[in-house]
Write a protein that holds these residues in place. Structure first.
Motif, PDB file in Angstrom:
ATOM      1  N   PRO A 240      33.471  54.154 -27.875  1.00 11.31           N
ATOM      2  CA  PRO A 240      34.493  53.426 -27.117  1.00 11.31           C
ATOM      3  C   PRO A 240      33.967  52.791 -25.824  1.00 11.31           C
ATOM      4  O   PRO A 240      34.367  51.678 -25.467  1.00 11.31           O
ATOM      5  N   ALA A 241      33.055  53.487 -25.141  1.00 14.84           N
ATOM      6  CA  ALA A 241      32.516  52.945 -23.884  1.00 14.84           C
ATOM      7  C   ALA A 241      31.869  51.576 -24.092  1.00 14.84           C
ATOM      8  O   ALA A 241      31.809  50.755 -23.170  1.00 14.84           O
ATOM      9  N   HIS A 242      31.393  51.325 -25.306  1.00 13.45           N
ATOM     10  CA  HIS A 242      30.746  50.043 -25.603  1.00 13.45           C
ATOM     11  C   HIS A 242      31.746  48.891 -25.442  1.00 13.45           C
ATOM     12  O   HIS A 242      31.477  47.897 -24.752  1.00 13.45           O
ATOM     13  N   ARG A 276      35.079  53.435 -13.420  1.00  8.56           N
ATOM     14  CA  ARG A 276      35.926  54.638 -13.248  1.00  8.56           C
ATOM     15  C   ARG A 276      37.331  54.367 -13.759  1.00  8.56           C
ATOM     16  O   ARG A 276      37.932  55.179 -14.454  1.00  8.56           O
ATOM     17  N   HIS A 277      37.841  53.180 -13.416  1.00  7.09           N
ATOM     18  CA  HIS A 277      39.211  52.820 -13.796  1.00  7.09           C
ATOM     19  C   HIS A 277      39.357  52.778 -15.321  1.00  7.09           C
ATOM     20  O   HIS A 277      40.257  53.405 -15.886  1.00  7.09           O
ATOM     21  N   LEU A 278      38.464  52.056 -15.987  1.00  4.95           N
ATOM     22  CA  LEU A 278      38.572  51.952 -17.448  1.00  4.95           C
ATOM     23  C   LEU A 278      38.248  53.282 -18.117  1.00  4.95           C
ATOM     24  O   LEU A 278      38.827  53.627 -19.146  1.00  4.95           O
ATOM     25  N   ALA A 288      28.770  55.855 -19.038  1.00  3.02           N
ATOM     26  CA  ALA A 288      28.496  55.167 -20.314  1.00  3.02           C
ATOM     27  C   ALA A 288      29.051  53.745 -20.264  1.00  3.02           C
ATOM     28  O   ALA A 288      28.400  52.795 -20.740  1.00  3.02           O
ATOM     29  N   VAL A 289      30.228  53.579 -19.686  1.00  2.00           N
ATOM     30  CA  VAL A 289      30.818  52.235 -19.553  1.00  2.00           C
ATOM     31  C   VAL A 289      29.903  51.359 -18.704  1.00  2.00           C
ATOM     32  O   VAL A 289      29.622  50.207 -19.043  1.00  2.00           O
TER      33      VAL A 289
END
Ligand SMILES: Nc1ncnc2c1ncn2[C@@H]1O[C@H](COP(=O)(O)OP(=O)(O)O)[C@@H](O)[C@H]1O
Ligand SMILES: [Mg+2]
Length: 328
Positions: A240-242, A276-278, A288-289
């Protein structure tokens, strides 16, 4: 738009300039495809009982046009340019992603034809980018829409996994940077390669989901209800971070413009805050994001530059320059 005359078929196809540029980047194959496009579209009109109307702007990897079925239902025809541009997802993968998703939040697929690389899609509303929303609300809505699409994905090689996707960037970034005569500081390349390498090492096939891979405000279109629908998937079996990294990197052009205009320390803070927000919004590790976002910012800048979109590439490379400068 440029008019691609076709001596054999008479009717010229009106092709958006971005698409014409992508096709020309393919050389003789791309020029032949442009010349044959009117006949290709005519054959699809006949076989699918549709009437094709005006082309839609905004794409660069396919001829996309409004159409109507014989029953009068509004639809969209999408015919992909031939393979050969490394960063464009191959037709088979786009098709597999749409088939696996089976509709919402992806666009509904009505028909497809593999040899002609053609899709018939349900007609959706305008892109999120045209709705006059704030940057923040677009970023949030893109992340929420992407999250609705994450679902288990078969581990059968149909989609590149997260490690493969990360490795693609590890190859693409330094080689394109060299091929383009080093258009940004080497520290930018080092930072992006370090980020992509970290994602490669962290990849966990057991937890992979269907990742769209190109969630931005021109690929998220207003649906019939309140929500948005995604067109134009790359189709990846990643984390998901991708998707969230892509949303930050190229989801909303004004966001990257803001990052590019900030001094390096502010740019790092803005990026960290966005991650951090997402991360909180989707229950995902912000680091990872960030690693995907940095990777995708640099790749996007180099990719656009490689296609000759110098002005569009500039904010990505400038933003990446700020992030790299602050990291030293
Ligand atoms: N199903 C659809 N309904 C309405 N508009 C669409 C649809 N599919 C694509 N479009 C419009 O056409 C543009 C280009 O299509 P897209 O599939 O993103 O092509 P590309 O692969 O070239 O980016 C989109 O940004 C959108 O504005
Ligand atoms: Mg698109």
């Amino acid at each position: 738009m440029s008019h691609q005359g076709d001596p054999r078929h008479g009717a010229p196809a009106v092709v958006p300039d971005r698409l014409a540029r992508s096709a020309r980047a393919l050389g003789a194959v791309g020029r032949a495809w442009l010349a044959d496009l009117p006949a290709l579209v005519a054959s699809l009109e006949a076989d699918w009982s549709i009437t094709v109307g005006a082309p839609l702007e905004g794409g660069q990897a396919a001829y996309v046009a409004e159409a109507v079925t014989r029953a009068g239902t509004p639809v969209v025809l999408k015919v992909s340019i031939p393979p050969g541009i490394d960063a464009f997802a191959p037709f088979d993968r786009v098709l597999s992603a749409l088939l696996l998703a089976g509709g919402d939040p992806y666009v509904g697929l009505l028909r497809h034809d593999v040899p002609r690389q053609a899709l018939l899609l349900e007609r959706l509303g305008p892109p999120m980018a045209d709705l006059g929303w704030t940057v923040e609300s677009q970023v949030d809505a893109l992340a929420r829409t992407a999250a609705r699409g994450w679902r288990p994905v078969p581990d059968d090689g149909r989609f590149p996994d997260g490690a493969e996707a990360a490795r693609w960037h590890v190859d693409f970034i330094p080689s394109t940077w060299e091929a383009l005569a080093r258009p940004c500081p080497e520290a930018v390349v080092d930072l992006a390669v370090a980020c992509a390498t970290a994602r490669e090492a962290a990849a966990d096939p057991g937890r992979a989901v269907l990742v769209h891979g190109d969630v931005h405000a021109f690929n998220a279109l207003r649906g019939a209800g309140a929500g948005f629908r995604l067109v134009d998937p790359e189709g990846l079996a990643s984390e998901p971070a991708h998707d969230l990294g892509v949303v930050l990197a190229r989801g909303v052009r004004e966001w990257i413009d803001g990052l590019a205009a900030s001094d390096p320390r502010r740019a790092v803070e803005t990026m960290a805050r966005g991650c951090r927000h997402l991360g909180r919004l989707a229950g995902v590790d912000p680091e990872a994001v960030r690693q995907w976002a940095v990777t995708e910012v640099v790749s996007t800048g180099l990719f656009l530059l490689g296609l000759g979109h110098d002005g569009e590439a500039e904010p990505y490379l400038r933003a990446a320059g700020g992030l790299a400068a602050a990291a030293r």
